[in-house]
Motif scaffolding. Sequence first.
Motif, PDB file in Angstrom:
ATOM      1  N   PHE A   1       0.821  -1.205   0.000  1.00  0.00           N
ATOM      2  CA  PHE A   1       0.000   0.000   0.000  1.00  0.00           C
ATOM      3  C   PHE A   1       0.860   1.264   0.000  1.00  0.00           C
ATOM      4  O   PHE A   1       0.573   2.220  -0.731  1.00  0.00           O
ATOM      5  CB  PHE A   1      -0.941  -0.014   1.207  1.00  0.00           C
TER       6      PHE A   1
ATOM      7  N   TYR B   1     -13.071  -9.796   0.026  1.00  0.00           N
ATOM      8  CA  TYR B   1     -11.878  -9.222   0.638  1.00  0.00           C
ATOM      9  C   TYR B   1     -11.935  -9.445   2.146  1.00  0.00           C
ATOM     10  O   TYR B   1     -12.672  -8.763   2.855  1.00  0.00           O
ATOM     11  CB  TYR B   1     -11.778  -7.732   0.323  1.00  0.00           C
TER      12      TYR B   1
ATOM     13  N   LYS C   1      -7.750 -12.987   0.561  1.00  0.00           N
ATOM     14  CA  LYS C   1      -8.963 -12.886  -0.256  1.00  0.00           C
ATOM     15  C   LYS C   1      -9.567 -14.288  -0.372  1.00  0.00           C
ATOM     16  O   LYS C   1      -8.862 -15.257  -0.681  1.00  0.00           O
ATOM     17  CB  LYS C   1      -8.604 -12.337  -1.635  1.00  0.00           C
TER      18      LYS C   1
ATOM     19  N   ARG D   1     -14.557  -0.409  -4.366  1.00  0.00           N
ATOM     20  CA  ARG D   1     -13.594  -1.265  -5.066  1.00  0.00           C
ATOM     21  C   ARG D   1     -13.062  -0.566  -6.311  1.00  0.00           C
ATOM     22  O   ARG D   1     -13.693   0.339  -6.863  1.00  0.00           O
ATOM     23  CB  ARG D   1     -14.235  -2.589  -5.485  1.00  0.00           C
TER      24      ARG D   1
ATOM     25  N   LEU E   1      -5.539  -4.625 -12.432  1.00  0.00           N
ATOM     26  CA  LEU E   1      -5.432  -4.548 -10.980  1.00  0.00           C
ATOM     27  C   LEU E   1      -6.817  -4.477 -10.346  1.00  0.00           C
ATOM     28  O   LEU E   1      -7.749  -3.897 -10.912  1.00  0.00           O
ATOM     29  CB  LEU E   1      -4.625  -3.320 -10.568  1.00  0.00           C
TER      30      LEU E   1
ATOM     31  N   GLN F   1      -2.320 -12.544  -5.648  1.00  0.00           N
ATOM     32  CA  GLN F   1      -2.685 -11.747  -4.484  1.00  0.00           C
ATOM     33  C   GLN F   1      -1.447 -11.147  -3.819  1.00  0.00           C
ATOM     34  O   GLN F   1      -0.379 -11.767  -3.787  1.00  0.00           O
ATOM     35  CB  GLN F   1      -3.441 -12.628  -3.479  1.00  0.00           C
TER      36      GLN F   1
ATOM     37  N   PHE G   1      -8.589  -3.726  -6.419  1.00  0.00           N
ATOM     38  CA  PHE G   1      -8.428  -3.281  -5.041  1.00  0.00           C
ATOM     39  C   PHE G   1      -9.783  -3.300  -4.354  1.00  0.00           C
ATOM     40  O   PHE G   1     -10.810  -3.022  -4.980  1.00  0.00           O
ATOM     41  CB  PHE G   1      -7.878  -1.851  -4.977  1.00  0.00           C
TER      42      PHE G   1
ATOM     43  N   PHE H   1      -5.227  -6.140  -2.527  1.00  0.00           N
ATOM     44  CA  PHE H   1      -5.195  -5.963  -3.978  1.00  0.00           C
ATOM     45  C   PHE H   1      -4.565  -7.168  -4.648  1.00  0.00           C
ATOM     46  O   PHE H   1      -3.831  -7.948  -4.031  1.00  0.00           O
ATOM     47  CB  PHE H   1      -4.463  -4.671  -4.363  1.00  0.00           C
ATOM     48  N   SER H   2      -4.872  -7.290  -5.924  1.00  0.00           N
ATOM     49  CA  SER H   2      -4.358  -8.402  -6.723  1.00  0.00           C
ATOM     50  C   SER H   2      -4.225  -7.949  -8.161  1.00  0.00           C
ATOM     51  O   SER H   2      -4.729  -6.889  -8.563  1.00  0.00           O
ATOM     52  CB  SER H   2      -5.282  -9.617  -6.628  1.00  0.00           C
TER      53      SER H   2
ATOM     54  N   LEU I   1      -6.747   4.516  -1.290  1.00  0.00           N
ATOM     55  CA  LEU I   1      -6.019   3.518  -0.493  1.00  0.00           C
ATOM     56  C   LEU I   1      -6.071   3.855   0.990  1.00  0.00           C
ATOM     57  O   LEU I   1      -6.254   2.967   1.834  1.00  0.00           O
ATOM     58  CB  LEU I   1      -4.576   3.421  -0.977  1.00  0.00           C
TER      59      LEU I   1
END
Length: 286
Positions: A45, A222, A157, A95, A128, A152, A130, A227-228, A84
Amino acid sequence: MELVSIPKLSGLTPHEFAESFLNNKRPVVFKDLIKDWPAFQQWDFQFFIKNYGHLTVPVYDPNFSKAGKTYMKASFQMKFGDYLNKILEGPCELRIFLWNILKQAPELVNDIRIPRIMNGFYNEFPFLFFGGQGSYTKIHYDVDCSHVFLSQFRTRKRVLLFSQDQTPLLGQIPFTVGCLVDMNNPDEDKFPGLKYLQGWETTLEHGETLFIPSMYWHHIEYIDPGFSISLRAANSFTQKLKGTVNLARHLAVDRGMNFILGAKWGDLKIDLARKAYSRKQLWHEI
């Protein structure tokens, strides 16, 4: 509902992956597919807040899929760093998804690697995702019919997967890749097919990559803010053609009718799906 844990494996060779998972369209979690990526060590982050917090990003709230002229469009935009910080404060339903950060920060291409586990990766579509703690992606399958490799970062997740042969039990909504069932509130009285539903589940953790076979239904929660990144692949012309046709049918027709009819189109789709689910009662045959 019966859920089986998705295997988590290290050291899979392309041949082993093809024989045991790709050819059979079975999910698997790679424990080490991205271990050599710079992103594996660097992305967190604070990395994004410090270096890319100034970027403007599309943000989605839970109402983005409601019928009407704003159907499937971003709810609003905000600075990436502000987003974030917000999801790090506590539970949050906001999201970001299907965001190609490379269009705004092309240098980040050096932080990822296209895996050699199979052929057919689309180099131009690293997306991406989030989300805040407690947010979730409603169950759906990807409209372009690609195989998806979802990696991930940092946090956890939960993912549920269902193959296409389970579709009658989920109640697909016409002209969409969504369904009637809500996996956050699976109501067996309303949807008796859930009693017979069979699927897969896993909790993805930092550095793990989930292989989601083409057209698998997936529900994603989540557990923590996280994030992934997803990489997409198609290993046959037939799969690519099917994806193109699917995109035209679902996106062009569905979005066009949403623009023309608005909420009436949404009500019509739901009504058709409910009637079909009730009429067929295919779970008695499965």
